[in-house]
Design a protein around this motif. Sequence first.
Motif, PDB file in Angstrom:
ATOM      1  N   GLY A 155       4.173  17.329   4.614  1.00  0.00           N
ATOM      2  CA  GLY A 155       2.885  16.756   4.998  1.00  0.00           C
ATOM      3  C   GLY A 155       3.038  15.922   6.255  1.00  0.00           C
ATOM      4  N   GLY A 156       1.993  15.239   6.618  1.00  0.00           N
ATOM      5  CA  GLY A 156       2.018  14.406   7.803  1.00  0.00           C
ATOM      6  C   GLY A 156       1.261  13.114   7.587  1.00  0.00           C
ATOM      7  N   VAL A 157       1.796  12.022   8.138  1.00  0.00           N
ATOM      8  CA  VAL A 157       1.158  10.713   8.040  1.00  0.00           C
ATOM      9  C   VAL A 157       1.126  10.093   9.433  1.00  0.00           C
ATOM     10  CG1 VAL A 157       1.289   8.388   7.069  1.00  0.00           C
ATOM     11  CG2 VAL A 157       1.942  10.367   5.667  1.00  0.00           C
ATOM     12  N   VAL A 158      -0.043   9.617   9.828  1.00  0.00           N
ATOM     13  CA  VAL A 158      -0.180   8.907  11.108  1.00  0.00           C
ATOM     14  C   VAL A 158      -0.750   7.524  10.810  1.00  0.00           C
ATOM     15  CG1 VAL A 158      -1.215   8.882  13.401  1.00  0.00           C
ATOM     16  CG2 VAL A 158      -0.595  11.070  12.345  1.00  0.00           C
ATOM     17  N   ILE A 159      -0.084   6.489  11.324  1.00  0.00           N
ATOM     18  CA  ILE A 159      -0.519   5.109  11.124  1.00  0.00           C
ATOM     19  C   ILE A 159      -0.718   4.469  12.485  1.00  0.00           C
ATOM     20  CG2 ILE A 159       0.035   2.866  10.091  1.00  0.00           C
ATOM     21  CD1 ILE A 159       1.856   4.375   8.120  1.00  0.00           C
ATOM     22  N   TYR A 160      -1.934   3.993  12.742  1.00  0.00           N
ATOM     23  CA  TYR A 160      -2.254   3.342  14.006  1.00  0.00           C
ATOM     24  C   TYR A 160      -2.157   1.826  13.819  1.00  0.00           C
ATOM     25  CZ  TYR A 160      -4.053   7.875  15.495  1.00  0.00           C
ATOM     26  OH  TYR A 160      -4.171   9.202  15.826  1.00  0.00           O
ATOM     27  N   VAL A 161      -1.327   1.189  14.638  1.00  0.00           N
ATOM     28  CA  VAL A 161      -1.094  -0.250  14.540  1.00  0.00           C
ATOM     29  C   VAL A 161      -1.472  -0.905  15.868  1.00  0.00           C
ATOM     30  CG1 VAL A 161       0.591  -2.062  14.069  1.00  0.00           C
ATOM     31  CG2 VAL A 161       0.798   0.155  12.925  1.00  0.00           C
ATOM     32  N   PRO A 162      -2.450  -1.838  15.871  1.00  0.00           N
ATOM     33  CA  PRO A 162      -2.877  -2.482  17.119  1.00  0.00           C
ATOM     34  C   PRO A 162      -1.833  -3.473  17.624  1.00  0.00           C
ATOM     35  CG  PRO A 162      -4.014  -3.449  15.272  1.00  0.00           C
ATOM     36  CD  PRO A 162      -3.230  -2.299  14.715  1.00  0.00           C
ATOM     37  N   GLU A 163      -2.035  -3.947  18.847  1.00  0.00           N
ATOM     38  CA  GLU A 163      -1.029  -4.767  19.513  1.00  0.00           C
ATOM     39  C   GLU A 163      -0.889  -6.169  18.931  1.00  0.00           C
ATOM     40  OE1 GLU A 163      -2.388  -4.450  23.508  1.00  0.00           O
ATOM     41  OE2 GLU A 163      -1.210  -2.657  23.912  1.00  0.00           O
ATOM     42  N   ASP A 164      -1.870  -6.638  18.157  1.00  0.00           N
ATOM     43  CA  ASP A 164      -1.748  -7.975  17.567  1.00  0.00           C
ATOM     44  C   ASP A 164      -1.182  -7.932  16.161  1.00  0.00           C
ATOM     45  OD1 ASP A 164      -4.108  -6.772  16.621  1.00  0.00           O
ATOM     46  OD2 ASP A 164      -5.004  -8.695  16.124  1.00  0.00           O
TER      47      ASP A 164
ATOM     48  N   HIS B 245       0.863  -1.184   0.000  1.00  0.00           N
ATOM     49  CA  HIS B 245       0.000   0.000   0.000  1.00  0.00           C
ATOM     50  C   HIS B 245       0.898   1.232   0.000  1.00  0.00           C
ATOM     51  CE1 HIS B 245      -3.805   2.137   0.766  1.00  0.00           C
ATOM     52  NE2 HIS B 245      -3.068   2.977   1.474  1.00  0.00           N
ATOM     53  N   SER B 246       0.667   2.132  -0.941  1.00  0.00           N
ATOM     54  CA  SER B 246       1.478   3.340  -1.068  1.00  0.00           C
ATOM     55  C   SER B 246       0.738   4.542  -0.494  1.00  0.00           C
ATOM     56  CB  SER B 246       1.828   3.607  -2.535  1.00  0.00           C
ATOM     57  OG  SER B 246       2.630   2.556  -3.053  1.00  0.00           O
ATOM     58  N   VAL B 247       1.443   5.309   0.315  1.00  0.00           N
ATOM     59  CA  VAL B 247       0.884   6.517   0.910  1.00  0.00           C
ATOM     60  C   VAL B 247       1.681   7.710   0.406  1.00  0.00           C
ATOM     61  CG1 VAL B 247       0.510   7.785   3.057  1.00  0.00           C
ATOM     62  CG2 VAL B 247       0.103   5.318   2.980  1.00  0.00           C
ATOM     63  N   VAL B 248       0.977   8.694  -0.132  1.00  0.00           N
ATOM     64  CA  VAL B 248       1.615   9.920  -0.612  1.00  0.00           C
ATOM     65  C   VAL B 248       0.936  11.109   0.060  1.00  0.00           C
ATOM     66  CG1 VAL B 248       2.149  11.357  -2.613  1.00  0.00           C
ATOM     67  CG2 VAL B 248       2.164   8.855  -2.835  1.00  0.00           C
ATOM     68  N   ALA B 249       1.712  11.901   0.771  1.00  0.00           N
ATOM     69  CA  ALA B 249       1.185  13.102   1.425  1.00  0.00           C
ATOM     70  C   ALA B 249       2.054  14.282   1.034  1.00  0.00           C
ATOM     71  CB  ALA B 249       1.181  12.928   2.942  1.00  0.00           C
ATOM     72  N   ILE B 250       1.526  15.100   0.137  1.00  0.00           N
ATOM     73  CA  ILE B 250       2.247  16.295  -0.328  1.00  0.00           C
ATOM     74  C   ILE B 250       1.466  17.513   0.123  1.00  0.00           C
ATOM     75  CG2 ILE B 250       3.117  17.561  -2.335  1.00  0.00           C
ATOM     76  CD1 ILE B 250       3.313  14.876  -3.795  1.00  0.00           C
ATOM     77  N   MET B 251       2.016  18.197   1.104  1.00  0.00           N
ATOM     78  CA  MET B 251       1.326  19.340   1.706  1.00  0.00           C
ATOM     79  C   MET B 251      -0.093  18.948   2.112  1.00  0.00           C
ATOM     80  SD  MET B 251       2.811  22.512  -0.595  1.00  0.00           S
ATOM     81  CE  MET B 251       2.688  21.634  -2.148  1.00  0.00           C
ATOM     82  N   GLY B 252      -0.204  17.725   2.603  1.00  0.00           N
ATOM     83  CA  GLY B 252      -1.490  17.192   3.034  1.00  0.00           C
ATOM     84  C   GLY B 252      -1.275  16.183   4.151  1.00  0.00           C
ATOM     85  N   GLY B 253      -2.342  15.565   4.574  1.00  0.00           N
ATOM     86  CA  GLY B 253      -2.254  14.611   5.676  1.00  0.00           C
ATOM     87  C   GLY B 253      -2.976  13.316   5.380  1.00  0.00           C
ATOM     88  N   VAL B 254      -2.390  12.208   5.840  1.00  0.00           N
ATOM     89  CA  VAL B 254      -2.993  10.884   5.685  1.00  0.00           C
ATOM     90  C   VAL B 254      -3.027  10.209   7.049  1.00  0.00           C
ATOM     91  CG1 VAL B 254      -2.801   8.600   4.646  1.00  0.00           C
ATOM     92  CG2 VAL B 254      -2.219  10.630   3.301  1.00  0.00           C
ATOM     93  N   GLU B 255      -4.166   9.619   7.376  1.00  0.00           N
ATOM     94  CA  GLU B 255      -4.297   8.843   8.606  1.00  0.00           C
ATOM     95  C   GLU B 255      -4.802   7.447   8.249  1.00  0.00           C
ATOM     96  OE1 GLU B 255      -7.233   9.010  12.405  1.00  0.00           O
ATOM     97  OE2 GLU B 255      -5.872  10.726  12.209  1.00  0.00           O
ATOM     98  N   LEU B 256      -4.016   6.430   8.597  1.00  0.00           N
ATOM     99  CA  LEU B 256      -4.401   5.036   8.392  1.00  0.00           C
ATOM    100  C   LEU B 256      -4.588   4.390   9.759  1.00  0.00           C
ATOM    101  CD1 LEU B 256      -1.935   3.755   5.622  1.00  0.00           C
ATOM    102  CD2 LEU B 256      -4.187   4.788   5.317  1.00  0.00           C
ATOM    103  N   ASP B 257      -5.736   3.800   9.966  1.00  0.00           N
ATOM    104  CA  ASP B 257      -6.014   3.120  11.226  1.00  0.00           C
ATOM    105  C   ASP B 257      -6.212   1.632  10.926  1.00  0.00           C
ATOM    106  OD1 ASP B 257      -6.895   2.152  13.655  1.00  0.00           O
ATOM    107  OD2 ASP B 257      -8.174   3.876  14.072  1.00  0.00           O
ATOM    108  N   LEU B 258      -5.315   0.791  11.446  1.00  0.00           N
ATOM    109  CA  LEU B 258      -5.367  -0.645  11.185  1.00  0.00           C
ATOM    110  C   LEU B 258      -6.074  -1.415  12.298  1.00  0.00           C
ATOM    111  CD1 LEU B 258      -1.713  -1.200   9.894  1.00  0.00           C
ATOM    112  CD2 LEU B 258      -3.717  -0.410   8.635  1.00  0.00           C
ATOM    113  N   SER B 259      -6.755  -0.713  13.187  1.00  0.00           N
ATOM    114  CA  SER B 259      -7.373  -1.353  14.354  1.00  0.00           C
ATOM    115  C   SER B 259      -8.326  -2.475  13.964  1.00  0.00           C
ATOM    116  CB  SER B 259      -8.140  -0.316  15.185  1.00  0.00           C
ATOM    117  OG  SER B 259      -7.300   0.711  15.614  1.00  0.00           O
TER     118      SER B 259
END
Length: 213
Positions: free
Chosen positions: A143-152, A111-125
Motif C-alpha cells: 500500500g501507500g501512505v502520504v503524510i503532509y507536515v507543515p513547517e511549524d 494515531h495508527s495508520v494501516v494501509a493494506i493494498m490501499g492508500g492513506v493520505e494524512l494532511d496536517l496543514s
Amino acid sequence: MSDELVPDPSQMRASDADREKVARVLQAAHGEGRLDLHELDERLRDVYAAKTYGELVPLTADLGMPSANLPSPVQQNLPSSRIGGTPGPTTSIAFWSGVDRRGDWVVPASHSVVAIMGGVELDLSRARFAQAEATINVFAFWGGVVIYVPEDVTVRVDGAGVMGAFEDSTHKTPTVPGGPVVRITGVAIMAGVEVRRPKRKKIRGDKRAEIED
C-alpha cells in the motif's frame, strides 16, 4: 494568462532590519558562551548573506534563546497555537480502499495508520494536536501512505522498510521551531511511506490547482 504561484512564506525577502535582529541574537549567544568565536563568525556571514526568512530562521533555532521576533510571514501565516482540542480518530485504516484525512481535525497523542493494498493520505496543514507531542504509527503492506507536515510542526521519521521505504522530504525546507512534534514510525512491507510538505496552490486564471513541492 501565465501561471502564478502563491508565495512560499519562507521564501519571502528579509530586510536589513531583520538581519540585524538575528545578528544581535547571535552576538548575545556568543556572550553567554553558547557559540564560540568561530561559530559566531560563520553564522554572521550567513546572516548577512541571507535573502529570505527561511534562511534566517535556522540560524538561531538551536540556541534556546528568545527569538529575533522577526515580523516574518512564516510566523504570521501560521496558527497562533496548534495545541489543544478534543482528540480525533485514533486510526486510519485502508484495506483495498483509500482514506483521506485533512482539514480541521485534532491529532491524538497516538494515531495508527494501516494501509493494506490501499492508500492513506494524512494532511496536517490545518490540524491541531491534543498534546505537544504525537506519534503516528504506520503499518503498510502493498500500500501507500502520504503524510503532509507543515513547517511549524517538527517531524521525526524513523520507520523501517522491508522491500519498501520511509521517505522524508521535509528536510528540503526549514522547520519553524516551537510547534508540536510528530514522530512517524512503523514498518512498510513492499510499500511506501512518504512524508512531505503540504501542497501549495497554483493559480490558473480563475482556477486553483494543487501542486506538490
